[in-house]
Design a protein around this motif. Structure first.
Motif, mmCIF file in Angstrom:
data_model
loop_
_atom_site.group_PDB
_atom_site.id
_atom_site.type_symbol
_atom_site.label_atom_id
_atom_site.label_comp_id
_atom_site.label_asym_id
_atom_site.label_seq_id
_atom_site.Cartn_x
_atom_site.Cartn_y
_atom_site.Cartn_z
ATOM 1 N N GLU A 1 0.860 -1.149 -0.025
ATOM 2 C CA GLU A 1 0.012 -0.059 0.086
ATOM 3 C C GLU A 1 1.111 1.321 -0.134
ATOM 4 N N VAL A 2 2.009 1.243 0.745
ATOM 5 C CA VAL A 2 2.843 2.401 0.989
ATOM 6 C C VAL A 2 3.750 2.503 -0.377
ATOM 7 N N VAL A 3 4.103 1.328 -0.866
ATOM 8 C CA VAL A 3 4.775 1.428 -2.258
ATOM 9 C C VAL A 3 3.904 2.253 -3.373
ATOM 10 N N GLU A 4 2.700 1.715 -3.417
ATOM 11 C CA GLU A 4 1.776 2.279 -4.396
ATOM 12 C C GLU A 4 1.608 3.716 -4.185
ATOM 13 N N MET A 5 1.734 4.245 -2.902
ATOM 14 C CA MET A 5 1.296 5.555 -2.907
ATOM 15 C C MET A 5 2.441 6.519 -3.031
ATOM 16 N N LEU A 6 3.636 5.974 -3.122
ATOM 17 C CA LEU A 6 4.939 6.956 -3.051
ATOM 18 C C LEU A 6 5.113 7.383 -4.460
ATOM 19 N N PRO A 7 5.400 8.792 -4.531
ATOM 20 C CA PRO A 7 5.728 9.424 -5.982
ATOM 21 C C PRO A 7 7.014 8.481 -6.494
ATOM 22 N N ARG A 8 6.843 8.208 -7.698
ATOM 23 C CA ARG A 8 7.963 7.149 -8.485
ATOM 24 C C ARG A 8 9.352 7.717 -8.080
ATOM 25 N N GLU A 9 9.582 8.998 -8.172
ATOM 26 C CA GLU A 9 10.996 9.363 -7.989
ATOM 27 C C GLU A 9 11.550 9.208 -6.550
ATOM 28 N N VAL A 10 10.584 9.402 -5.440
ATOM 29 C CA VAL A 10 10.731 9.075 -3.994
ATOM 30 C C VAL A 10 11.158 7.396 -3.982
ATOM 31 N N LEU A 11 10.297 6.858 -4.631
ATOM 32 C CA LEU A 11 10.462 5.414 -4.423
ATOM 33 C C LEU A 11 11.867 4.935 -4.975
ATOM 34 N N ALA A 12 12.227 5.560 -6.243
ATOM 35 C CA ALA A 12 13.529 5.155 -6.815
ATOM 36 C C ALA A 12 14.740 5.566 -6.082
ATOM 37 N N GLU A 13 14.497 6.908 -5.287
ATOM 38 C CA GLU A 13 15.544 7.283 -4.542
ATOM 39 C C GLU A 13 15.701 6.439 -3.308
ATOM 40 N N ALA A 14 14.424 6.063 -2.603
ATOM 41 C CA ALA A 14 14.523 5.263 -1.476
ATOM 42 C C ALA A 14 15.346 3.932 -1.813
ATOM 43 N N VAL A 15 15.053 3.232 -2.717
ATOM 44 C CA VAL A 15 15.599 1.793 -3.011
ATOM 45 C C VAL A 15 17.169 2.100 -3.113
ATOM 46 N N ARG A 16 17.241 3.002 -3.928
ATOM 47 C CA ARG A 16 18.903 3.177 -4.238
ATOM 48 C C ARG A 16 19.910 3.368 -2.969
ATOM 49 N N GLU A 17 18.916 3.811 -1.942
ATOM 50 C CA GLU A 17 19.677 3.856 -0.493
ATOM 51 C C GLU A 17 19.881 2.622 0.169
ATOM 52 N N MET A 18 18.965 1.605 -0.165
ATOM 53 C CA MET A 18 18.813 0.529 0.587
ATOM 54 C C MET A 18 19.950 -0.543 0.476
ATOM 55 N N ASP A 19 20.228 -0.979 1.578
ATOM 56 C CA ASP A 19 21.265 -2.228 1.192
ATOM 57 C C ASP A 19 20.592 -3.632 0.446
ATOM 58 N N SER A 20 21.354 -4.247 -0.219
ATOM 59 C CA SER A 20 20.855 -5.012 -1.206
ATOM 60 C C SER A 20 19.767 -5.952 -0.290
ATOM 61 N N ASP A 21 20.168 -6.565 0.863
ATOM 62 C CA ASP A 21 19.144 -7.402 1.597
ATOM 63 C C ASP A 21 17.867 -6.546 1.784
ATOM 64 N N ASP A 22 17.807 -5.456 2.143
ATOM 65 C CA ASP A 22 16.561 -4.805 2.235
ATOM 66 C C ASP A 22 15.711 -4.697 1.125
ATOM 67 N N VAL A 23 16.501 -4.281 0.053
ATOM 68 C CA VAL A 23 15.831 -4.435 -1.427
ATOM 69 C C VAL A 23 15.293 -5.809 -1.693
ATOM 70 N N VAL A 24 16.133 -6.634 -1.564
ATOM 71 C CA VAL A 24 15.347 -8.264 -1.554
ATOM 72 C C VAL A 24 14.034 -8.371 -0.817
ATOM 73 N N ASP A 25 14.249 -7.912 0.281
ATOM 74 C CA ASP A 25 13.050 -8.122 1.231
ATOM 75 C C ASP A 25 11.902 -7.401 0.799
ATOM 76 N N LEU A 26 12.104 -6.258 0.467
ATOM 77 C CA LEU A 26 11.024 -5.390 -0.266
ATOM 78 C C LEU A 26 10.270 -5.897 -1.420
ATOM 79 N N LEU A 27 11.133 -6.418 -2.567
ATOM 80 C CA LEU A 27 10.848 -7.022 -3.789
ATOM 81 C C LEU A 27 9.867 -8.365 -3.559
ATOM 82 N N GLU A 28 10.418 -8.933 -2.401
ATOM 83 C CA GLU A 28 9.938 -10.350 -2.241
ATOM 84 C C GLU A 28 8.261 -10.209 -2.306
ATOM 85 N N ASP A 29 7.680 -8.888 -1.766
ATOM 86 C CA ASP A 29 6.294 -9.005 -1.332
ATOM 87 C C ASP A 29 5.469 -8.359 -2.443
ATOM 88 N N LEU A 30 6.242 -7.917 -3.659
ATOM 89 C CA LEU A 30 5.554 -6.833 -4.487
ATOM 90 C C LEU A 30 5.321 -7.590 -5.730
#
Lengths: 472, 472
Positions: A99-128
């Motif tokens: 729900e949160v990911v859907e509501m984020l402006p696309r550029e905010v989301l892109a910036e957020a995932v670029r900051e994340m460590d790879s394990d956190d990105v994996v954790d995020l992607l698993e559910d999407l």
């Protein structure tokens, strides 16, 4: 360095600890703060909201988002979505991350995932879902994307999914000075790292050096002379529960993860292992209670029903099975109505004793303290305990039944039924989780229902059956 | 550094993870090894035993000692006691540590405690009797003894007991170079440390620098410019459960502990916080099951009975209370024996639904996600869920009762009783743990018994009472 003991200290703790007060909990945001946040959301005052959240830790902001419901949460995200960074995003519970990911402006989301460590990105992607996955992968730069895809190639709940691919390594022949110079020259290092992993030319990890030892050693010392005894690698295919066990058992802080060829592919740090330990416990406790493992206090009514109805349905079926046993003895009950009064006691004691054994067994399996090497000893102990419990409560209930209904035969019947049911309860409590584990299932899942079904059926059958034989 | 993704990898996990085999568990000592150890003990072959244990981790050796029973354990200790060091001693479970300490040669014990960090010595002393305590304190050198006594002055289960007093500090005005020179010159440093804590002249911690950042920075950089955002101190009086929560919530690796005057008195590291988290979960799960919180799979029969009999006794009393309710309606049951068949179903559904709510509530309290700010929302949700569950199962059981006993009134009676009992079950499941928490008790303790007592009494009363009014 140790301070001198202060004699004044001894008085204060008693006062502080005997009056626990949730509102003063130093680890929770203060109540007024939460009220102010609610007000800011209601007033749609983005500036006020930003000011209130600015000093807060990402994990606490994530908790606030989790606690909001429906329209409130949407209003919050509308006001605050520009500020959501990688840290907050990785702290948000899986259940509402979508729900949160859907509501984020696309550029905010892109910036957020670029900051994340790879394990956190994996954790995020698993559910999407696929389109959002693709979008996020596209936002990453090439090497990060490769790392995330490598992780996703490992099975769910494996060490490979848990690891981060950002690792700090050094060739095994380096000295302290060389590594310090290397670290100073690097323009990028992981947020948190605690060891330098020594690798051979084929990229196999051969040991690690803690940063503390590195710092305390002279520049000319060889890294090889500083490696830790505690060094152990983790297979990328290991289950995450086993990884958490290893961290807790061996007091690991970080551990290198290797692929099938023993080459280094990443590193797992203790904070991630601690989260896994926490989640596994949570799952066990919820499953033992017959609640879906995704249950959370912030669920809506519909989500809650979805987690609970199926298990209540299973329970209804087993309760009906137990009732069918009672129905066999309808005639006996009509003649001796005291049986109807006493029979729930036999069943209840069996259910409780079975649950006791079951819980200890499930925990022992989870902590690897119940294994092939001691299983028969434990089964024997449980059987003995079951019989002894049975004898004790046969005596107590025998006396109670005798006094209450003035019948020696009735007292004998309930006594014998109690012994039978508590012995069977103990065996069911240990053998059912063992059988589930052997079959590759989670021993916590549905064990409780199986065990109480056994104790209800055996309890009613033993008590009413004996009564039919003896009393009529 | 990330490796290229290997396409071969994808096949293997499926094979490995679908065939879990406990004997191949990479984190457990191999079965043959354990058999060889047993043989060495039986043959009283100390040399063979030493050779087998030599490569093992202290935590695994401790597990082996825990798993042995009675005479075997004594034989083991006789053969091996000379080798038991501080590491093994601190890994041994509290329940049997007494026994091990008594069997150790005095000089081995003294040597072992001298090796231990102060937090482990405190943990050891907490469980020992006065004469052994004194003996161990006497074996420590003066500054260690002072540190241990300082810790012991804090309340049990407080951060002060959990902390180690061995801390690495630097004056806040130092540079990277000064701290590295200081660390290199120190002849003693803690086994594990992850931060340098900056202190002001009055010994107040003002920030910390991770060793990673220290290593990656040039010598002339001021420590002050490298401090972490995540810095937070923990009061020595904080409860250890809250400390574990804070580590998990904020991904702390280590945290400085301060006394009532905010002066640094020690540091807690994440591995200790992880152990506490593990123990707290264990306690919750055991308490919810009505098992003494010290239950372990290695307990003897007598210890097991001591953990379980009291709770079964409590359950017996509550079961008798429920039976007293049934006894009120003996006359009704005698006339409509179907009531005896169906009444356990109503009680069982109530008990299960109550346990579901209870478990979610207890976990939410433990993880601080159920607080003053959302408690009414959650209570309302549980009440609604209870009524909806009740409606659903009223319908199902109404139909079942109607078909089974061919009675519309009976169907109506069980339906209404189901709604009443499931609604009350939900309220009891949430309000009882909240009340216990409010009263300063552990919400997990005895909640289960209270909740099932309520659901049994209400279930039997609603069903049999309605039946008496409607059917007779």
């Amino acid at each position: 360095m140790a301070e001198e003991q202060d004699p004044e200290i001894e008085k204060e703790p008693a006062e502080r600890t005997t009056q626990p007060d949730r509102d003063e909990d130093e680890f929770l945001p203060r109540r007024e703060l939460l009220d102010q946040i609610d007000e800011a959301i209601e007033a749609e005052d983005g500036a006020a909201l930003n000011a209130l959240l600015e000093p807060m830790h990402a994990a606490d902001i994530a908790d606030i988002i989790e606690r909001l419901h429906g329209a409130e949460r949407r209003a919050f995200l509308q006001l605050y979505s520009g500020e959501i960074d990688g840290e907050i995003l990785s702290e948000i519970d899986e259940a509402i991350r979508d729900e949160v990911v859907e509501m984020l402006p696309r550029e905010v989301l892109a910036e957020a995932v670029r900051e994340m460590d790879s394990d956190d990105v994996v954790d995020l992607l698993e559910d999407l879902d696929e389109p959002e996955r693709e979008e996020i992968l596209a936002a990453l730069d090439d090497s990060d994307r490769a790392a995330v895809q490598q992780s996703l190639a490992y099975p769910e709940y494996s060490a490979g999914r848990l690891m981060q691919s950002e690792v700090v390594t050094a060739p095994e022949h380096w000295t302290v000075g060389e590594s310090i110079d290397f670290l100073r020259a690097e323009d990028w290092l992981p947020e948190q790292f605690y060891h330098i992993i020594l690798i051979d030319p084929r990229w196999h990890p051969v040991g690690y050096v803690t940063l503390g030892r590195l710092l305390a050693s002279r520049r000319e010392v060889a890294l090889r002379d500083l490696v830790e005894d505690s060094f152990r690698t983790i297979s990328a295919y290991a289950e995450e529960g086993d990884v958490a066990y290893a961290f807790n058992q061996y007091h690991l802080i970080s551990a290198p993860v290797v692929d099938a060829d023993d080459r280094l592919v990443g590193v797992i740090t203790i904070d991630d292992a601690m989260s896994v330990l926490d989640e596994e416990h949570e799952e066990d406790i919820l499953r033992l209670a017959g609640v879906g493992e995704d249950s959370a206090i912030t669920d809506t009514v519909v989500e809650t029903l979805r987690q609970r109805l199926p298990w209540l349905m299973v329970n209804l079926i087993t309760a009906i099975v137990a009732s069918l046993v009672i129905a066999i003895f309808e005639g006996t009950i009509q003649k001796v109505v005291a049986l109807a009064v006493l029979m729930p006691i036999v069943a209840s004691m069996g259910g409780n004793a079975g649950t006791q054994t079951l819980t200890v067994a499930v925990r022992a399996l989870a902590t690897k303290s119940l294994t092939g090497s001691n299983v028969w000893r434990v089964v024997r102990r449980e059987a003995i305990v079951g019989v002894l419990n049975g004898l004790a409560f046969a005596l107590v209930m025998g006396v109670v039944a005798w006094v209450w209904f003035d019948g020696v035969s009735l007292a004998a019947v309930i006594g014998i039924a109690m012994i039978v049911n508590l012995a069977i309860a103990a065996l069911a409590g240990i053998l059912i989780p063992l059988a589930l584990e052997k079959a590759g299932a989670d021993p916590a899942l549905a064990s409780g229902t199986f065990v109480t079904t056994v104790t209800d059926v055996v309890g009613f059958f033993a008590f009413l059956g004996l009564a039919s034989a003896v009393l009529l």
